[in-house]
Design a protein around this motif. Structure first.
Motif, short mmCIF file in Angstrom:
data_model
loop_
_atom_site.label_atom_id
_atom_site.label_comp_id
_atom_site.label_asym_id
_atom_site.label_seq_id
_atom_site.Cartn_x
_atom_site.Cartn_y
_atom_site.Cartn_z
N LYS A 149 14.99 36.57 70.13
CA LYS A 149 13.55 36.54 69.92
C LYS A 149 12.88 35.58 70.90
CE LYS A 149 13.67 38.30 65.30
NZ LYS A 149 12.97 38.43 64.02
N ALA A 150 11.62 35.87 71.26
CA ALA A 150 10.90 35.10 72.29
C ALA A 150 11.75 35.04 73.56
CB ALA A 150 10.53 33.71 71.80
N ALA A 151 12.21 36.19 74.00
CA ALA A 151 13.18 36.26 75.09
C ALA A 151 12.61 35.86 76.45
CB ALA A 151 13.75 37.68 75.19
N ALA A 152 11.29 35.70 76.54
CA ALA A 152 10.69 35.26 77.81
C ALA A 152 10.49 33.76 77.86
CB ALA A 152 9.36 35.97 78.05
N SER A 153 10.88 33.05 76.80
CA SER A 153 10.76 31.59 76.78
C SER A 153 11.93 30.97 77.53
CB SER A 153 10.75 31.10 75.34
OG SER A 153 12.02 31.35 74.73
N GLY A 154 11.92 29.64 77.64
CA GLY A 154 13.03 28.96 78.31
C GLY A 154 14.34 29.19 77.59
N VAL A 155 14.35 29.00 76.25
CA VAL A 155 15.57 29.24 75.47
C VAL A 155 15.91 30.72 75.49
CG1 VAL A 155 16.63 29.11 73.18
CG2 VAL A 155 15.14 27.26 73.97
N ASP A 216 24.64 42.08 65.18
CA ASP A 216 25.72 41.15 64.82
C ASP A 216 25.20 39.71 64.84
OD1 ASP A 216 28.10 43.03 64.74
OD2 ASP A 216 27.31 43.44 66.73
N VAL A 217 24.29 39.44 65.78
CA VAL A 217 23.72 38.09 65.92
C VAL A 217 22.22 38.23 66.16
CG1 VAL A 217 23.68 35.96 67.29
CG2 VAL A 217 25.85 37.13 66.87
N VAL A 218 21.44 37.43 65.43
CA VAL A 218 20.01 37.32 65.71
C VAL A 218 19.73 35.86 66.03
CG1 VAL A 218 17.66 37.60 64.85
CG2 VAL A 218 19.45 39.20 64.12
N LEU A 219 19.23 35.60 67.23
CA LEU A 219 18.84 34.25 67.62
C LEU A 219 17.34 34.12 67.38
CD1 LEU A 219 19.87 31.58 68.91
CD2 LEU A 219 19.04 32.46 71.10
N ASP A 220 17.00 33.36 66.35
CA ASP A 220 15.59 33.21 65.95
C ASP A 220 15.03 31.92 66.54
OD1 ASP A 220 13.13 32.84 64.70
OD2 ASP A 220 13.79 33.82 62.86
N THR A 221 14.29 32.06 67.61
CA THR A 221 13.68 30.92 68.29
C THR A 221 12.23 30.72 67.88
OG1 THR A 221 12.93 32.25 70.16
CG2 THR A 221 15.15 31.36 70.30
N VAL A 222 11.78 31.45 66.87
CA VAL A 222 10.36 31.47 66.50
C VAL A 222 10.12 30.81 65.15
CG1 VAL A 222 8.33 32.92 66.11
CG2 VAL A 222 10.02 33.56 67.86
N GLY A 223 10.85 31.23 64.12
CA GLY A 223 10.66 30.68 62.78
C GLY A 223 9.44 31.26 62.08
N ARG A 239 25.37 37.13 61.92
CA ARG A 239 24.97 35.72 61.94
C ARG A 239 23.53 35.61 62.41
NH1 ARG A 239 29.03 38.15 64.49
NH2 ARG A 239 29.30 36.80 66.32
N VAL A 240 22.72 34.91 61.63
CA VAL A 240 21.37 34.56 62.05
C VAL A 240 21.38 33.08 62.40
CG1 VAL A 240 18.94 34.34 61.38
CG2 VAL A 240 20.30 36.31 60.60
N VAL A 241 20.99 32.75 63.64
CA VAL A 241 20.92 31.36 64.08
C VAL A 241 19.46 30.97 64.20
CG1 VAL A 241 21.64 29.65 65.77
CG2 VAL A 241 23.09 31.65 65.34
N ALA A 242 19.03 29.99 63.41
CA ALA A 242 17.64 29.53 63.41
C ALA A 242 17.58 28.17 64.09
CB ALA A 242 17.12 29.43 61.98
N LEU A 243 16.75 28.05 65.12
CA LEU A 243 16.70 26.80 65.87
C LEU A 243 15.30 26.28 66.11
CD1 LEU A 243 17.16 27.32 69.67
CD2 LEU A 243 17.23 29.27 68.16
#
Length: 332
Positions: A149-155, A216-223, A239-243
């Motif tokens: 998510k937010a794939a155009a951000s730095g992360v 399989d994996v969701v990288l949640d950079t937004v919240g 796996r959902v990774v919330a950061l």
């Protein structure tokens, strides 16, 4: 030395260029002559008084930088004056929006040949976060489908590359057609413009792209509300990774969206990880080696002079940047 300081919480206008005394390296510390400093969402939250770990003004912001070692304190080994290094520090330390900064030696990593300091300044927060979340927490493999998510951000742009190089199938989500197309260029197999698929439509499209199985994996950079959608987008055993919670909103969730799928929810917060003993140097050395070798590309979109930090924060908060914003502090 020149620095940019926050004397009161507020908007980008509270970032004020000032002259302050030069710091001195104490035992176990390194004095860094800062060449470039990364601009991060955490910096903006600190400036606004909305970061959960922020101290009180006056504060010099900046949690990542690259430069040249100017001096080392007593007991420091393996780091020498004149070496090119990158550094990471906490939000309440005198930060890197300054010509000189003191940092603990264990948070300083030598920059290899072939890696520009402007690129190196972007690694210790965004890239390290993406790397740790995908490689150490989610343990992404070539058999995984990864939603970023937010794939155009730095992360986000780092995560797309890290997952793609690991052999995973990557679905990149971003908030406009231009951002989506740009992020897809880093190796994503599918791209989703969330402005055209808001709310439930985003979930439906992710499920369609994954053949109804979910990721399989969701990288949640937004919240915020996005986290609830992430739980619906993950598949069985995923796996959902919330950061982050850049939305600065509560997340309303239904536990039935993840526990019947035996899905795992993993949290990541870099500063807290270091407080509890994480040493970032091994991971940063590996990231730097891969960038220097051309395996990964660090997209530095905008380089702004130190005394124009306000303009850098204004651009960051408009959310129209693609990739990293970096402050040029002084010449190499």
């Amino acid at each position: 030395m020149r620095a940019v300081r926050i004397d009161e919480f507020g908007g980008p206008e509270v970032l004020v260029p000032v002259e302050v005394p030069d710091p001195v390296a104490g035992p176990g510390q390194v004095l860094l002559r800062v060449v470039a400093a990364g601009v991060n969402r955490a910096d903006a939250l600190v400036r606004a008084g909305r970061y959960h770990r922020a101290g009180r003004p006056p504060l010099i912001p900046g949690v990542e930088a690259a430069g040249v070692v100017a001096a080392v304190g007593e007991g420091v080994t393996g780091i020498e004056v004149g070496q090119r290094v990158m550094a990471l520090d906490g939000v309440n330390a005198p930060g890197f929006y300054a010509e000189l900064a003191v940092v603990p030696a264990q948070q300083v990593t030598v920059v290899p040949d072939g890696l520009e300091l402007t690129e190196a300044a972007a690694l210790p927060v965004a890239w390290l976060s993406a790397w740790y979340c995908l490689r150490r927490l989610a343990k992404v493999t070539k058999d995984d489908t990864v939603v970023v998510k937010a794939a155009a951000s730095g992360v986000g742009s780092a995560a797309v590359q890290i997952a793609a190089v690991a052999g995973a199938r990557v679905v990149a989500l971003a908030g406009s057609p231009d951002k989506t197309a740009w992020a897809a260029g880093f190796g994503a197999h599918d791209a989703l413009d969330t402005s055209a698929h808001p709310g439930d439509a985003e979930v439906e499209e992710v499920l369609r792209l994954t053949g109804g199985r979910g990721a399989d994996v969701v990288l949640d950079t937004v919240g915020g509300p996005a986290f609830g959608r992430s739980l619906r987008e993950v598949g069985h055993g995923g796996r959902v990774v919330a950061l982050a919670n850049v939305a600065l909103e509560p997340s309303t969730i239904d536990t039935r969206d993840f526990y019947p799928k035996n899905a795992a929810v993993l949290g990541f917060q870099l500063t807290n990880l270091q407080i509890h003993g994480y040493d970032p140097r091994e991971d940063l050395r590996e990231l730097a080696r891969r960038v220097a070798a051309g395996t990964y590309h660090v997209p530095v979109e905008t380089v702004v002079p130190l005394d124009q930090a306000r303009a850098a924060h204004e651009r960051l908060e408009r959310r129209d940047n693609r990739g990293k914003i970096v402050l040029a502090v002084q010449e190499k």
